[in-house]
Design an enzyme around this catalytic site. Structure first.
Site, mmCIF file in Angstrom:
data_model
loop_
_atom_site.group_PDB
_atom_site.id
_atom_site.type_symbol
_atom_site.label_atom_id
_atom_site.label_comp_id
_atom_site.label_asym_id
_atom_site.label_seq_id
_atom_site.Cartn_x
_atom_site.Cartn_y
_atom_site.Cartn_z
ATOM 1 N N GLU A 79 12.286 -4.213 34.377
ATOM 2 C CA GLU A 79 11.432 -3.163 33.824
ATOM 3 C C GLU A 79 10.036 -3.743 33.581
ATOM 4 O OE1 GLU A 79 12.250 -1.687 29.770
ATOM 5 O OE2 GLU A 79 12.079 0.311 30.622
ATOM 6 N N LYS A 99 11.866 2.626 10.725
ATOM 7 C CA LYS A 99 10.844 1.597 10.942
ATOM 8 C C LYS A 99 10.129 1.848 12.268
ATOM 9 C CE LYS A 99 10.590 -2.413 12.819
ATOM 10 N NZ LYS A 99 9.213 -2.345 13.336
ATOM 11 N N GLU A 117 19.070 3.382 22.812
ATOM 12 C CA GLU A 117 18.350 3.925 23.979
ATOM 13 C C GLU A 117 17.418 2.816 24.447
ATOM 14 O OE1 GLU A 117 15.779 5.068 26.190
ATOM 15 O OE2 GLU A 117 14.986 6.455 24.669
ATOM 16 N N CYS A 144 10.571 4.696 29.187
ATOM 17 C CA CYS A 144 11.850 4.085 29.548
ATOM 18 C C CYS A 144 12.453 4.737 30.786
ATOM 19 C CB CYS A 144 12.817 4.159 28.375
ATOM 20 S SG CYS A 144 12.866 5.781 27.632
#
Ligand code: TXE
Length: 474
Positions: free
Chosen positions: A386, A181, A255, A289
């Site tokens: 983040e 997906k 991850e 990331c």
């Protein structure tokens, strides 16, 4: 003298249909309920296409197709599976211009990056794992390494095709079948990849693509006939997936986010370090990331680094992703832009000093100027959370021990960078950093042979290299 002068990229190299279906069992269909969502070009807000939103019955069909295909696919000799993967890799190379333009349109990333970084790496991953497919038996994975079954793979929007390659290539090489997906803001390149699979005559059901939002992903990873779940995305969703998979016997790799320290020591070659800082945080609009979003500079060279960094930032061109001179493209979505804007405002409210070079941003679309914050301390939210945008927080340190302590003072642990002339310091500092990847005198370097993954809230498991195969083998 020969001068490299690439042809100008243009939108006309890719034909985008007005609507796309799900790719299940080797063919496209509109989905059981006929629900759709729109995907837009973030640089213009123009609708690129309508895409089918998969409901539970569609996911059931996709998993059933993958399960059926598993019987024959897993029984093929590795050398046969390798042929398909090599073919896919070559078709990606042949169609890379088209796919690069498509990726820039749907994601907003500069064509220079999709053309020179994403697409070459996508092909490289398929070539690399094709090479492994017939070598599993004698490579130390045990006497009889076996695939797991159907792999459910949910990927984000920052590197749509590259994350697909990271997930699909090792899964197929090891004999698993896949239901993937893509993210709801970047579904198109996965659907074009489905067409690549058809062109490569990959047996029906080996790769299935279900498009949709988070609910589609949640249903897919919970499916009882799935043997392996691989997810790249936010830490919150990663936690939710870990909870839903717990106790089911499914294998899981996650991850997740990061808040990497890019550490500049006073003996570093400053010009080179500044290039690495810029690449570390502004590559792909900072939607990375492993972005070097916390710059740790040794106090004695702070002024020099900041002066040079600001001078370099003033040369960055923000704008049309399809212009090959663009350095920073569009923010992927209105939601992501809102998140970046909010954290940036919080930075100002908490007393950090914000700076951006002069730059005029287009009127339409989602844009954020390259930004740095100075006077940042560990207490600031912009030093801890983040941001996932082109925003750098600058902190300082006096000693190597202080640099290590600050670098490790984060719930994340995905990557870090070190800039110094001293080889001994690289080894000593790298050894103490709790990060899955440590770059020295470079940043954001990727190779299919290198494992990638994090500690702590950055997730677990490794993708890439030989380690990436282990995640798909019993
Ligand atoms: O991520 P989500 P979002 C971080 C980054 C960013 C933040 C939010 O900080 O600002 O996450 O981004 C699917 N079960 N990263 O909201 O929601 C979703 O449809 C199963 C870091 O876009 O995690 C998409 O396909 N799947 C990151 C994918 O998960 C679910 C990359 C990622 O979306 C789901 C992206 C559910 N309950 C964001 N909910 C990285 N590690 O690179 C959503 N999804």
């Amino acid at each position: 003298m020969f001068e490299y002068a690439p042809a100008p990229e243009s939108r006309s190299v890719v034909e985008i249909a007005s609507s796309y279906g799900l790719f299940i069992d080797g063919s496209f269909d509109g989905g059981k309920d006929g629900n759709v969502f729109k995907t837009v070009d973030p640089a213009t807000e123009e609708v690129l296409a309508e895409v089918a939103a998969a409901g539970p019955e569609d996911v059931d069909r996709a998993v059933a197709a993958a399960r059926r295909a598993f019987t024959t696919w897993s029984a093929l000799p590795g050398s046969e599976r390798a042929k398909y993967l090599f073919r896919i890799a070559r078709i990606i190379q042949e169609r890379s211009r088209e796919l690069a333009v498509l990726e820039s349109l749907d994601n907003g990333k500069p064509i220079r990056e999709s053309r020179d970084v994403d697409l070459p790496l996508v092909a490289a991953h398929f070539f690399y794992y094709a090479g492994w497919a017939d070598k599993l038996r004698y490579a130390g994975f045990g006497p009889d390494p076996r695939p797991l079954g159907v792999a459910a793979q949910v990927i984000p929007w920052n590197f749509p095709l590259l994350m697909l390659a990271w997930k699909i290539a090792p899964a197929l090489a090891t004999g698993n079948t896949v239901v993937l997906k893509p993210a709801e803001t970047t579904p198109l390149s996965a659907l074009f990849f489905a067409d690549v699979c058809r062109q490569a005559e990959l047996p029906a059901g080996v790769v299935n693509i279900v498009t949709g939002a988070g609910d589609t992903g949640a249903y897919l990873v919970r499916h009882p006939d799935v043997a392996k779940v691989a997810f790249t995305g936010s830490t919150e969703v990663g936690r939710e997936i870990a909870r839903s998979v717990a106790g089911t016997g499914k294998r899981l790799t996650l991850e997740l986010g990061g808040k990497a320290a890019n550490i500049v020591f006073d003996d570093a070659p400053i010009d080179q370090a500044v290039e690495g800082i810029v690449n570390g945080i502004f590559f792909n609009q900072g939607h990375v990331c492993c972005a070097g979003s916390r710059l740790l500079v040794q106090e004695s060279v702070l002024d020099q680094v900041l002066e040079s960094l600001k001078r370099r930032m003033a040369t960055l061109r923000v704008g049309d992703p399809l212009d090959k001179n663009t350095d920073i493209g569009a923010i992927n979505s209105a939601a992501q832009l809102a998140r970046i804007t909010e954290l940036s405002e919080i930075g100002v409210q908490e007393g950090a000093e914000r700076w951006s070079p002069e730059c005029s941003l287009p009127d339409r679309g989602f844009w954020f100027a390259p930004t740095i914050f100075t006077g940042v301390t560990q207490a600031h939210r912009i030093a801890r959370e983040e941001i996932f945008g082109p925003v750098l927080s600058v902190l300082t340190f006096r000693t190597p021990d202080e640099a290590v302590a600050k670098a490790n003072n984060t719930p994340y642990g995905l990557s870090a960078g070190i800039w110094t002339e001293k080889g001994s310091r690289i080894l000593a500092v790298a050894d103490k950093l709790r990060a899955g990847v440590v770059w020295a005198n470079t940043f954001n370097k990727f190779d299919p042979a290198s494992p990638f993954g994090g500690y702590k809230e950055s997730g677990y498991g490794r993708e890439g290299g030989r380690h990436g195969l282990e995640a798909y083998l019993a």
